[in-house]
Design an enzyme around this catalytic site. Structure first.
Site, short mmCIF file in Angstrom:
data_model
loop_
_atom_site.label_atom_id
_atom_site.label_comp_id
_atom_site.label_asym_id
_atom_site.label_seq_id
_atom_site.Cartn_x
_atom_site.Cartn_y
_atom_site.Cartn_z
N CYS A 382 0.80 -1.24 0.20
CA CYS A 382 -0.05 -0.03 -0.14
C CYS A 382 0.71 1.24 0.14
O CYS A 382 1.42 1.60 -1.01
CB CYS A 382 -0.82 0.04 1.02
SG CYS A 382 -2.40 0.98 0.75
N HIS A 508 -3.76 -5.11 0.31
CA HIS A 508 -3.17 -5.80 1.54
C HIS A 508 -3.23 -7.18 1.61
O HIS A 508 -4.08 -7.86 2.14
CB HIS A 508 -4.00 -5.08 2.80
CG HIS A 508 -3.70 -3.74 3.00
ND1 HIS A 508 -2.79 -3.40 3.89
CD2 HIS A 508 -4.35 -2.65 2.54
CE1 HIS A 508 -2.65 -1.92 3.98
NE2 HIS A 508 -3.94 -1.50 2.98
N GLU A 510 -1.50 -9.42 3.32
CA GLU A 510 -1.32 -9.75 4.70
C GLU A 510 -2.83 -10.07 5.32
O GLU A 510 -2.79 -10.98 6.23
CB GLU A 510 -0.85 -8.73 5.65
CG GLU A 510 -1.55 -7.58 5.96
CD GLU A 510 -1.30 -6.49 5.07
OE1 GLU A 510 -1.13 -6.66 3.85
OE2 GLU A 510 -1.72 -5.46 5.46
N1 GLN Z 1 -2.05 6.47 3.01
C1 GLN Z 1 -2.11 5.57 1.75
C2 GLN Z 1 -3.39 5.87 0.96
O1 GLN Z 1 -4.33 6.27 1.74
C3 GLN Z 1 -1.74 4.38 1.83
C4 GLN Z 1 -2.71 3.76 2.81
C5 GLN Z 1 -2.13 2.51 3.38
O2 GLN Z 1 -1.09 2.02 3.21
N2 GLN Z 1 -3.24 1.45 3.64
O3 GLN Z 1 -3.68 5.84 -0.13
#
Ligand code: GLN
Length: 537
Positions: A382, A508, A510
């Protein structure tokens, strides 16, 4: 009709109610029963999505896009099933529903009160998952500790439900701590006696006591607990500290927790516990033939729970690789001064964690530059992917000011920008791009080699995305988008062919790794770290 198990906790928090609930569920599932678990959290946030990870650890996201408590991660990892919005309820959500009904005039002029209106809404939600005919057993874990003011409506709801359901349809488990006083060289039962008394004052008599302890409970202690807490002697269960959370189902099996629950609920399993896969996993976990050092670079490192699912995914992936994964926690801000190489050169792989806001981002970018140039395996999740794109834009495309809209909203070189549907969003709670979306994988690519499929589903939680205006330049310079959302064209995966292992994902992974289905990205990353370590040697 489903049967219900209620799990409360006493004496202190952090005793591992979620692990006990998940272990019981695993054992019942291993006997062929259909089981699910839900968590009721007594805080007023409508969901944990607005909580800082320092407050409550990681926010776990379900397939249907609910932002939930991290215990749901344990439920999924143990049971290999998907949970949903219905599996996590907070006081905020209960009140929101009741207040909305009141505004709609649904209470027909009545005074709206904690009892019966709040407790009725709690009861309705406690029964919900059991009503579709999908489950033989629904386990409900109540967050917090007995004695907290905010838990009272939940305990009252359980008291009422237990009566309404009848003795054979519900069972109450109370998890407590039996502390060991080294000065007296004794295990002490008094805190548990008090906790049960507190529970009794709410009208709940626990049927089973699960006792967290550092030392084995003697027969005398068990008998004393049974006598003072008014439970059967066989219903005092020892939950001794375990080396791994994944040992707990087998420890609970030895203590017969599942048999006692089944006999109280008058249900039978379809067969004896089938735990071969689980035992095989434990065997692999406990007999590693190799070790790798993986740097976990994030900004919430002080709190291990902030990266719970990532850490557990490494446990699963380590077992598959017969490899102990040694996680080296590195604070991203610490990389903003001093020699990055000094901190990273001994690592066999680097993972850049998800995150929000500017703090620590420059450190992450420095780290990515180093591992990209040195050929150290890299995995970005992310924000980790977003930082990899910024790093590449700055140092390979020569866009020295490349940044993200999240960091510099007015910049002219936003290689990461707000998703169009996010532009109008002002509310914070539940408004990110959340839940499972499809991603199409291009061939040939590292992503395809890892997934062995051209279409995958992964879970998301973000507001920003890769700015497609820069995509052809990035690809021209070698950073390839190997996974794309087919409906929106959002970049989901980027990789660097020619590098040993360099991959970043917008989603994600994970959140999908379980004991029985370790996530292929983590499995491949650990395997790449192993190869790197041996080539380097
Ligand atoms: N802050 C970034 C976004 O909102 C990444 C979010 C995250 O790592 N879950 O796109």
């Amino acid at each position: 009709m489903a049967k219900y198990v209620f799990v409360t906790g006493g004496v202190t928090s952090s005793l591992g109610k979620g692990i006990i609930a998940a272990s019981l569920a695993k054992l019942l599932q291993s006997r062929g029963l259909n089981v699910t678990i839900q968590k009721f959290d007594p805080y007023i946030n409508v969901d944990p999505g607005t909580l800082n990870p320092y407050e409550h650890g990681e926010c776990y996201v379900t397939v249907d896009g609910a932002e939930t408590d991290l215990d749901l991660g344990h439920y999924e990892r143990f049971l290999n099933i998907s949970t949903s919005q219905a599996n996590n309820v907070t006081t905020g959500r209960i009140y929101q529903t009741v207040i909305n009904k009141e505004r709609a005039g649904d209470y027909l002029g009545k005074t709206v009160q904690i009892i019966p209106h709040i407790t009725d809404e709690i009861k309705r939600r406690m029964l919900l998952l059991g009503e579709g005919g999908d489950y033989d057993v629904v386990i409900t874990e109540i967050g917090g500790t007995v004695g907290d003011i905010e838990s009272l409506p939940y305990l009252e709801a359980i008291r009422q439900l237990t009566r309404e359901l009848g003795v054979n349809d519900s069972v109450s488990i109370h998890l407590t701590l039996i502390p060991y006083l080294s000065a007296a060289k004794e295990l002490k039962t008094k805190p548990t006696q008090h906790s049960v008394k507190e529970l009794l004052m709410t009208g709940i008599q626990p049927d089973i006591l699960v006792c967290r302890t550092e030392r084995s409970l003697t027969k005398e202690i068990r008998d004393k607990l049974a006598l003072f807490c008014n439970v059967n002697k066989n219903s005092v269960i020892e939950a001794i500290d375990a080396e791994s959370i994944y040992d707990v189902p087998l420890l609970m099996l030895k203590e017969k927790l599942d048999s006692i629950v089944m006999s109280k609920l008058k249900i039978k399993g379809k067969h004896d516990p089938q735990l071969d896969n689980w035992k095989h996993f434990l065997g692999m976990l406990k007999n590693p033939t190799d070790t790798v050092n993986i740097g976990l670079i994030g900004k919430y490192n002080e709190l291990q729970d902030a990266y719970k699912s990532i850490l557990e995914s490494f446990v699963h992936a380590g077992a598959v690789n017969e490899c102990k994964v040694n996680i080296v926690s590195i604070h991203s801000e610490s990389l903003e001064f001093g020699d990055v190489g000094e901190k990273l050169q001994h690592l066999d792989g680097v993972l850049i964690a998800p995150g929000f806001g500017e703090r620590g981002t420059e450190g992450k970018i420095e780290a990515i530059k180093y591992v990209r140039e040195q050929g150290i395996p890299f995995f970005g999740i992310c924000l980790g992917l977003q930082m990899a794109v910024i790093e590449y834009a700055r140092h390979v495309l020569d866009l020295a000011k490349a940044t993200s809209e999240e960091i510099k909203p007015r910049s002219k070189t936003k290689v990461i920008h707000l998703m169009p549907e996010q532009v109008k969003v002002k509310q914070k709670g539940g408004t990110m791009r959340l839940g499972s979306y499809e991603c199409e994988i291009k061939k040939p690519s590292l992503a395809y080699k890892i997934y062995k499929s051209t279409s995958i589903q992964e879970r998301h939680r973000h507001r920003y995305e890769i700015n497609n205006e820069y995509l052809s330049d990035l690809e021209g310079a070698g950073l390839i988008a190997s996974g794309i959302n087919p409906l929106t064209n959002l970049v989901e995966i980027m990789e660097l062919p020619g590098h040993q292992f360099f991959i970043g994902v917008q989603f994600h992974p994970e959140l999908k790794s379980t004991v029985e289905n370790p996530h292929p990205l983590f499995v491949s990353f650990v395997s790449a770290a192993k190869s790197y370590k041996h080539e380097k040697a």
